[in-house]
Design a protein around this motif. Structure first.
Motif, PDB file in Angstrom:
ATOM      1  N   THR A   2       0.851  -1.180   0.000  1.00  0.00           N
ATOM      2  CA  THR A   2       0.000   0.000   0.000  1.00  0.00           C
ATOM      3  C   THR A   2       0.891   1.235   0.000  1.00  0.00           C
ATOM      4  O   THR A   2       1.757   1.379   0.870  1.00  0.00           O
ATOM      5  CB  THR A   2      -0.888   0.027   1.264  1.00  0.00           C
ATOM      6  N   TRP A   3       0.714   2.110  -0.991  1.00  0.00           N
ATOM      7  CA  TRP A   3       1.494   3.342  -1.088  1.00  0.00           C
ATOM      8  C   TRP A   3       0.637   4.536  -0.687  1.00  0.00           C
ATOM      9  O   TRP A   3      -0.515   4.640  -1.100  1.00  0.00           O
ATOM     10  CB  TRP A   3       1.990   3.561  -2.518  1.00  0.00           C
ATOM     11  N   THR A   4       1.206   5.419   0.134  1.00  0.00           N
ATOM     12  CA  THR A   4       0.536   6.664   0.496  1.00  0.00           C
ATOM     13  C   THR A   4       1.538   7.802   0.353  1.00  0.00           C
ATOM     14  O   THR A   4       2.750   7.581   0.322  1.00  0.00           O
ATOM     15  CB  THR A   4       0.012   6.630   1.954  1.00  0.00           C
ATOM     16  N   THR A   5       1.020   9.006   0.288  1.00  0.00           N
ATOM     17  CA  THR A   5       1.868  10.194   0.230  1.00  0.00           C
ATOM     18  C   THR A   5       1.976  10.760   1.631  1.00  0.00           C
ATOM     19  O   THR A   5       0.967  11.100   2.241  1.00  0.00           O
ATOM     20  CB  THR A   5       1.283  11.242  -0.736  1.00  0.00           C
ATOM     21  N   ARG A   6       3.209  10.815   2.163  1.00  0.00           N
ATOM     22  CA  ARG A   6       3.418  11.330   3.526  1.00  0.00           C
ATOM     23  C   ARG A   6       3.465  12.837   3.543  1.00  0.00           C
ATOM     24  O   ARG A   6       2.991  13.481   4.447  1.00  0.00           O
ATOM     25  CB  ARG A   6       4.715  10.774   4.093  1.00  0.00           C
ATOM     26  N   ASN A   7       4.142  13.414   2.582  1.00  0.00           N
ATOM     27  CA  ASN A   7       4.168  14.857   2.398  1.00  0.00           C
ATOM     28  C   ASN A   7       4.271  15.086   0.896  1.00  0.00           C
ATOM     29  O   ASN A   7       4.134  14.156   0.123  1.00  0.00           O
ATOM     30  CB  ASN A   7       5.314  15.521   3.197  1.00  0.00           C
ATOM     31  N   HIS A   8       4.527  16.272   0.474  1.00  0.00           N
ATOM     32  CA  HIS A   8       4.484  16.550  -0.961  1.00  0.00           C
ATOM     33  C   HIS A   8       5.598  15.889  -1.773  1.00  0.00           C
ATOM     34  O   HIS A   8       5.527  15.850  -2.993  1.00  0.00           O
ATOM     35  CB  HIS A   8       4.448  18.056  -1.215  1.00  0.00           C
ATOM     36  N   VAL A   9       6.616  15.302  -1.131  1.00  0.00           N
ATOM     37  CA  VAL A   9       7.705  14.659  -1.886  1.00  0.00           C
ATOM     38  C   VAL A   9       8.009  13.217  -1.461  1.00  0.00           C
ATOM     39  O   VAL A   9       8.797  12.554  -2.113  1.00  0.00           O
ATOM     40  CB  VAL A   9       9.022  15.471  -1.807  1.00  0.00           C
ATOM     41  N   THR A  10       7.400  12.718  -0.405  1.00  0.00           N
ATOM     42  CA  THR A  10       7.740  11.385   0.102  1.00  0.00           C
ATOM     43  C   THR A  10       6.573  10.420  -0.041  1.00  0.00           C
ATOM     44  O   THR A  10       5.464  10.705   0.385  1.00  0.00           O
ATOM     45  CB  THR A  10       8.167  11.453   1.585  1.00  0.00           C
ATOM     46  N   ARG A  11       6.869   9.263  -0.645  1.00  0.00           N
ATOM     47  CA  ARG A  11       5.900   8.174  -0.752  1.00  0.00           C
ATOM     48  C   ARG A  11       6.284   7.098   0.262  1.00  0.00           C
ATOM     49  O   ARG A  11       7.461   6.802   0.433  1.00  0.00           O
ATOM     50  CB  ARG A  11       5.912   7.574  -2.157  1.00  0.00           C
ATOM     51  N   GLU A  12       5.283   6.538   0.927  1.00  0.00           N
ATOM     52  CA  GLU A  12       5.510   5.486   1.910  1.00  0.00           C
ATOM     53  C   GLU A  12       4.756   4.239   1.482  1.00  0.00           C
ATOM     54  O   GLU A  12       3.567   4.289   1.193  1.00  0.00           O
ATOM     55  CB  GLU A  12       5.024   5.930   3.287  1.00  0.00           C
ATOM     56  N   GLY A  13       5.486   3.127   1.446  1.00  0.00           N
ATOM     57  CA  GLY A  13       4.874   1.843   1.150  1.00  0.00           C
ATOM     58  C   GLY A  13       4.911   0.971   2.390  1.00  0.00           C
ATOM     59  O   GLY A  13       5.923   0.930   3.089  1.00  0.00           O
ATOM     60  N   LEU A  14       3.803   0.287   2.677  1.00  0.00           N
ATOM     61  CA  LEU A  14       3.725  -0.601   3.848  1.00  0.00           C
ATOM     62  C   LEU A  14       3.204  -1.972   3.442  1.00  0.00           C
ATOM     63  O   LEU A  14       2.307  -2.085   2.610  1.00  0.00           O
ATOM     64  CB  LEU A  14       2.788  -0.027   4.910  1.00  0.00           C
ATOM     65  N   VAL A  15       3.810  -2.989   4.046  1.00  0.00           N
ATOM     66  CA  VAL A  15       3.364  -4.369   3.879  1.00  0.00           C
ATOM     67  C   VAL A  15       3.245  -4.973   5.270  1.00  0.00           C
ATOM     68  O   VAL A  15       4.201  -4.925   6.049  1.00  0.00           O
ATOM     69  CB  VAL A  15       4.391  -5.206   3.072  1.00  0.00           C
ATOM     70  N   ARG A  16       2.087  -5.495   5.598  1.00  0.00           N
ATOM     71  CA  ARG A  16       1.903  -6.185   6.878  1.00  0.00           C
ATOM     72  C   ARG A  16       2.599  -7.529   6.791  1.00  0.00           C
ATOM     73  O   ARG A  16       2.535  -8.225   5.785  1.00  0.00           O
ATOM     74  CB  ARG A  16       0.425  -6.370   7.177  1.00  0.00           C
ATOM     75  N   VAL A  17       3.284  -7.897   7.877  1.00  0.00           N
ATOM     76  CA  VAL A  17       4.046  -9.144   7.926  1.00  0.00           C
ATOM     77  C   VAL A  17       3.540  -9.972   9.092  1.00  0.00           C
ATOM     78  O   VAL A  17       3.458  -9.487  10.218  1.00  0.00           O
ATOM     79  CB  VAL A  17       5.561  -8.843   8.115  1.00  0.00           C
ATOM     80  N   ASP A  18       3.198 -11.221   8.812  1.00  0.00           N
ATOM     81  CA  ASP A  18       2.783 -12.133   9.876  1.00  0.00           C
ATOM     82  C   ASP A  18       4.023 -12.662  10.584  1.00  0.00           C
ATOM     83  O   ASP A  18       5.055 -12.901   9.962  1.00  0.00           O
ATOM     84  CB  ASP A  18       1.991 -13.304   9.304  1.00  0.00           C
ATOM     85  N   THR A  19       3.914 -12.837  11.905  1.00  0.00           N
ATOM     86  CA  THR A  19       5.017 -13.389  12.686  1.00  0.00           C
ATOM     87  C   THR A  19       4.483 -14.445  13.648  1.00  0.00           C
ATOM     88  O   THR A  19       3.340 -14.352  14.101  1.00  0.00           O
ATOM     89  CB  THR A  19       5.768 -12.290  13.474  1.00  0.00           C
ATOM     90  N   SER A  20       5.319 -15.426  13.933  1.00  0.00           N
ATOM     91  CA  SER A  20       4.922 -16.467  14.892  1.00  0.00           C
ATOM     92  C   SER A  20       5.344 -16.102  16.309  1.00  0.00           C
ATOM     93  O   SER A  20       5.135 -16.867  17.239  1.00  0.00           O
ATOM     94  CB  SER A  20       5.539 -17.815  14.492  1.00  0.00           C
ATOM     95  N   ILE A  21       5.925 -14.922  16.490  1.00  0.00           N
ATOM     96  CA  ILE A  21       6.363 -14.459  17.805  1.00  0.00           C
ATOM     97  C   ILE A  21       5.375 -13.382  18.281  1.00  0.00           C
ATOM     98  O   ILE A  21       5.466 -12.223  17.866  1.00  0.00           O
ATOM     99  CB  ILE A  21       7.799 -13.894  17.749  1.00  0.00           C
ATOM    100  N   PRO A  22       4.417 -13.747  19.118  1.00  0.00           N
ATOM    101  CA  PRO A  22       3.373 -12.797  19.527  1.00  0.00           C
ATOM    102  C   PRO A  22       3.907 -11.486  20.109  1.00  0.00           C
ATOM    103  O   PRO A  22       3.312 -10.437  19.898  1.00  0.00           O
ATOM    104  CB  PRO A  22       2.570 -13.576  20.572  1.00  0.00           C
ATOM    105  N   ALA A  23       5.021 -11.534  20.828  1.00  0.00           N
ATOM    106  CA  ALA A  23       5.559 -10.322  21.449  1.00  0.00           C
ATOM    107  C   ALA A  23       6.030  -9.303  20.417  1.00  0.00           C
ATOM    108  O   ALA A  23       6.150  -8.120  20.735  1.00  0.00           O
ATOM    109  CB  ALA A  23       6.711 -10.677  22.387  1.00  0.00           C
TER     110      ALA A  23
END
Length: 129
Positions: A2-23
């Motif tokens: 998922t890409w979003t615009t953080r400010n007028h020049v920065t794009r942020e991409g995020l990917v959720r990652v599953d983990t087997s370590i609950p903490a």
């Protein structure tokens, strides 16, 4: 991804990652691309949430700061301790220029994720920023 615009020049991409370590849950891979410096992206493996969140791994591409002249990685282990930094051999080369070839950011993300023991399934959706 998922890409979003953080400010007028920065794009942020995020990917959720599953983990087997609950903490360590929730985990995310984060990509920051500054349109004024596209050949200097930053990558992070973020673990936890809120006040317990921390950046377990970081990758700075073409970003010098002592003692590194360019691309380098940072690593922090859960529970504190010293941050280790080193020059990687597994990250695709990115020439310093105003444009980055299509597919380059994904190749870097996949190499960075592999070090973090993250694999992408066949359902991973990628789009260029």
């Amino acid at each position: 991804m998922t890409w979003t615009t953080r400010n007028h020049v920065t794009r942020e991409g995020l990917v959720r990652v599953d983990t087997s370590i609950p903490a360590l849950a929730p985990c995310r891979l984060r990509v920051l691309i500054n349109e004024l410096k596209p050949s200097e992206p930053a990558f992070q493996y973020l673990a936890g949430d809120g006040r317990l969140a921390f950046s377990a791994r970081r990758l700075c591409v073409n970003t010098p700061h002592r003692p590194f002249a360019g691309t380098h990685k940072h690593r922090v282990e859960p529970g504190g301790g010293e941050e280790a930094a080193y020059e990687p051999a597994d990250i695709p080369f990115v020439p310093l220029q105003p444009r980055v070839s299509p597919g380059t950011y994904r190749a870097i993300l996949e190499a960075f994720a592999a070090e973090c023991f993250i694999t992408f399934g066949t359902d991973f959706g990628w789009s260029e920023p």
